[in-house]
Design a protein around this motif. Structure first.
Motif, PDB file in Angstrom:
ATOM      1  N   UNK A  21       0.788  -1.237   0.000  1.00 56.31           N
ATOM      2  CA  UNK A  21       0.000   0.000   0.000  1.00 56.31           C
ATOM      3  C   UNK A  21       0.815   1.281   0.000  1.00 56.31           C
ATOM      4  N   UNK A  22       2.099   1.201   0.211  1.00 57.66           N
ATOM      5  CA  UNK A  22       2.925   2.396   0.263  1.00 57.66           C
ATOM      6  C   UNK A  22       3.211   2.812   1.695  1.00 57.66           C
ATOM      7  N   UNK A  23       4.013   3.857   1.864  1.00 52.23           N
ATOM      8  CA  UNK A  23       4.403   4.312   3.203  1.00 52.23           C
ATOM      9  C   UNK A  23       3.186   4.720   4.051  1.00 52.23           C
ATOM     10  N   UNK A  67      -9.352   4.122  -1.871  1.00 52.13           N
ATOM     11  CA  UNK A  67      -8.905   4.699  -3.135  1.00 52.13           C
ATOM     12  C   UNK A  67      -7.461   5.187  -3.017  1.00 52.13           C
ATOM     13  N   UNK A  68      -7.121   5.792  -1.893  1.00 52.19           N
ATOM     14  CA  UNK A  68      -5.735   6.218  -1.674  1.00 52.19           C
ATOM     15  C   UNK A  68      -4.812   5.009  -1.726  1.00 52.19           C
ATOM     16  N   UNK A  72      -1.615   3.602  -4.991  1.00 48.95           N
ATOM     17  CA  UNK A  72      -0.205   3.215  -4.849  1.00 48.95           C
ATOM     18  C   UNK A  72       0.124   2.005  -5.711  1.00 48.95           C
ATOM     19  N   UNK A  73      -0.702   0.970  -5.591  1.00 52.33           N
ATOM     20  CA  UNK A  73      -0.477  -0.233  -6.384  1.00 52.33           C
ATOM     21  C   UNK A  73      -1.796  -0.995  -6.518  1.00 52.33           C
ATOM     22  N   UNK A  74      -1.847  -1.829  -7.526  1.00 54.03           N
ATOM     23  CA  UNK A  74      -3.084  -2.569  -7.786  1.00 54.03           C
ATOM     24  C   UNK A  74      -3.261  -3.704  -6.788  1.00 54.03           C
ATOM     25  N   UNK A  75      -4.425  -3.726  -6.197  1.00 50.84           N
ATOM     26  CA  UNK A  75      -4.862  -4.862  -5.386  1.00 50.84           C
ATOM     27  C   UNK A  75      -6.380  -4.890  -5.527  1.00 50.84           C
ATOM     28  N   UNK A  76      -6.893  -5.958  -6.098  1.00 54.44           N
ATOM     29  CA  UNK A  76      -8.320  -6.042  -6.389  1.00 54.44           C
ATOM     30  C   UNK A  76      -9.170  -5.756  -5.162  1.00 54.44           C
ATOM     31  N   UNK A  77      -8.752  -6.231  -4.018  1.00 54.96           N
ATOM     32  CA  UNK A  77      -9.512  -6.047  -2.780  1.00 54.96           C
ATOM     33  C   UNK A  77      -9.750  -4.577  -2.460  1.00 54.96           C
TER      34      UNK A  77
END
Length: 108
Positions: A21-23, A67-68, A72-77
């Motif tokens: 998810x990022x930092x 949405x935030x 960052x990166x794709x995750x279907x959930x």
């Protein structure tokens, strides 16, 4: 011993989430900005924060957080959760809007 194990598991989880998810701190800052937009009326100068945040806005805030994360990166959930929260917000908000006329007065 148990405390060390718990601390290690929490650290591993934190690293895993950051990769997905990022930092964490940066995401919280982004989420705070979006939530401030959603809560604009409740946070307006001269208007005390309502005793309770409207339920549909809570659902919107949860969707915004998802949405935030998705930015960052794709995750279907993340997408499925965001859509679920948006649908729930619409479901909750719609009856509220049906109580008012187009000019903002309460329907009889």
């Amino acid at each position: 011993m148990a405390k060390d194990n718990l601390n290690k598991r929490l650290a591993d989880l934190s690293k895993s989430r950051e990769l997905t998810y990022g930092p964490f701190t940066e995401n919280l800052k982004k989420i705070a900005k979006v939530w401030s937009v959603i809560l604009d009326e409740e946070l307006a100068d001269g208007v005390p924060l309502a005793k309770q945040i409207p339920t549909h806005k809570v659902a919107l805030m949860y969707a915004a957080a998802k949405i935030v994360r998705a930015s960052y990166s794709y995750k279907e959930d993340s997408y499925l959760d965001a859509v679920s929260y948006l649908l729930k917000a619409e479901e909750i908000h719609r009856p509220i809007l049906n109580l008012f006329n187009t000019d903002g007065t309460v329907k009889d």
